[in-house]
Design an enzyme around this catalytic site. Structure first.
Site, short mmCIF file in Angstrom:
data_model
loop_
_atom_site.label_atom_id
_atom_site.label_comp_id
_atom_site.label_asym_id
_atom_site.label_seq_id
_atom_site.Cartn_x
_atom_site.Cartn_y
_atom_site.Cartn_z
N ASN A 96 1.56 -1.22 -0.16
CA ASN A 96 -0.25 0.30 -0.24
C ASN A 96 0.87 1.26 0.07
OD1 ASN A 96 -1.95 -1.69 -0.04
ND2 ASN A 96 -2.14 -1.79 1.98
N VAL A 97 0.80 2.25 -0.49
CA VAL A 97 0.99 3.65 -0.72
C VAL A 97 0.31 4.54 -0.17
CG1 VAL A 97 1.94 2.87 -3.28
CG2 VAL A 97 0.23 4.29 -2.85
N HIS A 113 6.32 -0.60 -2.89
CA HIS A 113 5.28 0.11 -3.60
C HIS A 113 5.58 1.28 -3.57
CE1 HIS A 113 3.23 -4.13 -5.54
NE2 HIS A 113 4.13 -3.53 -5.09
N CYS A 121 11.22 14.57 -8.28
CA CYS A 121 11.65 15.60 -9.54
C CYS A 121 12.52 14.38 -10.47
CB CYS A 121 12.46 17.10 -8.61
SG CYS A 121 12.48 17.76 -10.59
N CYS A 124 16.00 16.67 -11.25
CA CYS A 124 17.52 17.23 -10.42
C CYS A 124 17.35 15.59 -9.22
CB CYS A 124 17.40 18.25 -9.21
SG CYS A 124 16.01 18.63 -7.74
N CYS A 142 9.11 20.74 -9.71
CA CYS A 142 10.48 21.36 -8.69
C CYS A 142 10.93 22.73 -8.77
CB CYS A 142 11.47 20.31 -9.06
SG CYS A 142 13.11 20.64 -8.23
N CYS A 144 13.65 23.71 -9.30
CA CYS A 144 14.64 23.68 -10.93
C CYS A 144 13.79 23.75 -11.60
CB CYS A 144 15.37 22.68 -10.10
SG CYS A 144 14.81 20.83 -11.28
N GLY A 181 -5.85 -8.94 2.52
CA GLY A 181 -5.81 -8.28 2.05
C GLY A 181 -5.56 -7.54 0.44
C1 BJW Z 1 -10.76 -7.19 1.43
C2 BJW Z 1 -11.44 -6.08 1.73
C3 BJW Z 1 -11.65 -6.58 2.89
C4 BJW Z 1 -11.25 -6.24 -0.13
N1 BJW Z 1 -11.03 -6.99 4.25
N2 BJW Z 1 -10.18 -8.08 1.72
C5 BJW Z 1 5.90 -12.44 -12.64
C6 BJW Z 1 4.67 -12.73 -13.55
C7 BJW Z 1 3.84 -12.41 -14.37
C8 BJW Z 1 4.17 -10.97 -14.23
C9 BJW Z 1 5.08 -10.24 -13.86
C10 BJW Z 1 6.03 -10.98 -12.99
N3 BJW Z 1 6.90 -10.39 -12.82
C11 BJW Z 1 6.89 -9.45 -12.87
C12 BJW Z 1 6.30 -9.28 -13.45
C13 BJW Z 1 5.00 -7.75 -13.97
C14 BJW Z 1 4.04 -6.97 -13.01
C15 BJW Z 1 3.55 -8.01 -13.01
O1 BJW Z 1 3.61 -8.03 -11.88
N4 BJW Z 1 2.07 -8.13 -13.71
C16 BJW Z 1 1.34 -8.54 -12.86
C17 BJW Z 1 -0.43 -7.86 -12.75
C18 BJW Z 1 1.07 -9.81 -14.38
N5 BJW Z 1 5.25 -5.91 -11.72
C19 BJW Z 1 5.89 -5.67 -12.02
O2 BJW Z 1 5.93 -4.79 -13.33
C20 BJW Z 1 7.13 -5.10 -11.20
N6 BJW Z 1 8.26 -4.70 -11.64
C21 BJW Z 1 8.88 -5.70 -11.91
O3 BJW Z 1 9.00 -6.47 -12.24
O4 BJW Z 1 9.86 -5.46 -12.51
C22 BJW Z 1 11.38 -6.19 -12.97
C23 BJW Z 1 12.52 -4.97 -12.81
C24 BJW Z 1 13.95 -5.13 -12.54
C25 BJW Z 1 14.72 -5.02 -12.40
C26 BJW Z 1 14.51 -3.62 -13.23
C27 BJW Z 1 13.59 -3.07 -13.95
C28 BJW Z 1 12.49 -3.75 -13.42
C29 BJW Z 1 6.12 -3.61 -10.26
C30 BJW Z 1 4.82 -4.23 -10.00
C31 BJW Z 1 4.58 -2.68 -9.13
C32 BJW Z 1 3.28 -2.92 -8.69
N7 BJW Z 1 2.12 -1.41 -9.07
C33 BJW Z 1 1.34 -0.78 -8.55
C34 BJW Z 1 0.90 0.33 -8.67
C35 BJW Z 1 1.21 1.41 -7.30
C36 BJW Z 1 1.43 2.90 -7.11
C37 BJW Z 1 -0.37 3.39 -6.99
O5 BJW Z 1 -0.36 2.02 -5.93
O6 BJW Z 1 -0.37 4.02 -7.81
O7 BJW Z 1 0.87 -1.37 -6.64
S1 BJW Z 1 -0.29 -1.62 -8.83
C38 BJW Z 1 -0.64 -2.29 -7.72
O8 BJW Z 1 -1.18 -3.62 -7.51
C39 BJW Z 1 -0.47 -1.84 -7.17
C40 BJW Z 1 -0.16 -2.51 -5.57
O9 BJW Z 1 0.50 -2.21 -4.54
C41 BJW Z 1 -0.36 -3.36 -6.34
C42 BJW Z 1 -0.80 -4.97 -5.76
O10 BJW Z 1 -2.40 -4.95 -5.42
P1 BJW Z 1 -3.58 -5.39 -4.27
O11 BJW Z 1 -2.76 -4.55 -3.02
O12 BJW Z 1 -3.05 -6.35 -4.44
O13 BJW Z 1 -4.02 -4.07 -4.47
P2 BJW Z 1 -5.70 -5.42 -5.30
O14 BJW Z 1 -6.92 -4.67 -5.73
O15 BJW Z 1 -5.64 -6.02 -6.83
O16 BJW Z 1 -6.59 -6.38 -4.45
C43 BJW Z 1 -7.50 -5.97 -3.04
C44 BJW Z 1 -7.96 -7.51 -2.89
O17 BJW Z 1 -8.33 -7.41 -1.11
C45 BJW Z 1 -8.88 -7.94 -3.04
O18 BJW Z 1 -8.58 -9.39 -4.06
C46 BJW Z 1 -10.09 -7.92 -2.71
O19 BJW Z 1 -11.18 -9.02 -3.02
C47 BJW Z 1 -9.89 -7.39 -1.29
N8 BJW Z 1 -10.52 -7.14 -0.49
N9 BJW Z 1 -11.73 -5.31 0.67
C48 BJW Z 1 -10.29 -8.06 3.02
N10 BJW Z 1 -12.43 -5.42 3.44
ZN ZN Z 2 14.15 19.39 -9.30
#
Ligand code: BJW
Ligand code: ZN
Length: 242
Positions: A96-97, A113, A121, A124, A142, A144, A181
């Protein structure tokens, strides 16, 4: 939980749902209903249309600024204190963010994340906390003159190296891994439970619906984590929320 001496908890957007913060894969509301978050949270989207992406993050910053920790955040903060007081290891890893875990008093949080509250920025590289909502210009700039971007990890970007390393280490050493979650679809976060399991940890999940992780868990509890977590801690340790 009573037997565990080293716990890792991985949280996702579902933990903040009961605080009124929309989850990542929920259908978005109002103005943003026609956008797919997975298409906004990319470096390409920001390069193409920085104003649009900054406005989306500003909308989310505004929502989060009004949100407070819910019983799930508070229960996890209590579990951290209770574990440490009893000489056990405890690590909270979050995708979470929103920093609601910080607001609930958790410490040493591994933010995989990044966060909405720090903007960097592009010229810079200065990082600054941006707590005032809303911004007055999109995207914010920024001193700059460079464009600022949110300090979050977008698809295709590397996770912060030190944090990922500490997380992998904790997951490989824990005896209980609790996934709360999260839809468990985004890697590398989603891989943590698998590596913990390979190392012999027990895996538990609390989520509103089944996930790809569910079949691999020892316990999969379906429902709202703001209800289930406090109840679990009550039954295991006599936790009574204030
Ligand atoms: C409840 C509830 C209640 C509701 N009680 N429950 C391997 C396989 C396939 C793909 C990949 C792989 N490795 C990498 C990838 C690519 C990609 C990826 O995973 N893609 C998949 C989607 C297929 N990953 C990446 O690109 C990552 N980077 C990377 O691998 O880099 C490689 C690299 C290495 C070296 C150099 C350069 C590159 C980066 C991933 C970044 C994810 N970022 C985000 C956005 C963050 C900013 C923002 O918020 O805007 O992060 S995406 C988004 O998903 C966000 C979340 O943190 C993340 C996870 O989501 P989360 O938290 O699970 O939320 P939901 O909505 O999906 O689920 C909520 C759940 O709660 C639901 O199930 C509900 O039912 C439940 N719920 N109410 C309990 N009350
Ligand atoms: Zn700057």
């Amino acid at each position: 939980m009573q037997d565990a001496s080293s716990i890792v908890v991985l949280t996702g957007a579902g933990v903040s749902a009961e605080s009124g913060v929309p989850t990542f894969r929920d259908v978005q509301e109002g103005l943003w209903a026609r956008y797919d978050p997975a298409e906004l949270a990319t470096p390409e989207a920001y390069s193409r249309d920085p104003e649009l992406v900054a406005r989306w993050y500003d909308w989310r910053r505004t929502l989060c600024s009004k949100a407070s920790p819910n019983p799930a955040h508070l229960a996890l903060s209590w579990l951290e204190r209770f574990s440490r007081e009893n000489g056990h290891r405890f690590n909270l890893v979050t995708q979470n963010v929103d920093r609601l875990h910080h607001a609930a008093g958790s410490t040493g949080i591994l933010e995989l994340h990044g966060t909405l509250w720090i903007w960097r920025c592009l010229r810079c590289a200065e990082e600054r906390e941006e707590r005032v909502v809303p911004f007055t210009e999109y995207p914010p700039r920024c001193s700059c003159g460079g464009l600022r971007r949110p300090g979050v990890v977008w698809f295709g970007e590397a996770l912060p190296e030190g944090i990922l390393e500490a997380t992998n280490q904790a997951a490989s050493e824990c005896d209980l891994f609790l996934s709360v979650g999260t839809s468990a679809v985004v890697y590398p976060a989603a891989g943590l439970a698998h590596s913990a399991r390979r190392r012999g940890a027990r895996i538990a999940e609390i989520n509103a619906q089944p996930t790809p992780l569910s079949p691999l868990t020892h316990w999969s509890l379906q429902g709202n984590c703001g209800e289930i977590l406090p109840e679990l801690l009550h039954q295991a340790f006599g936790y009574a929320p204030a």
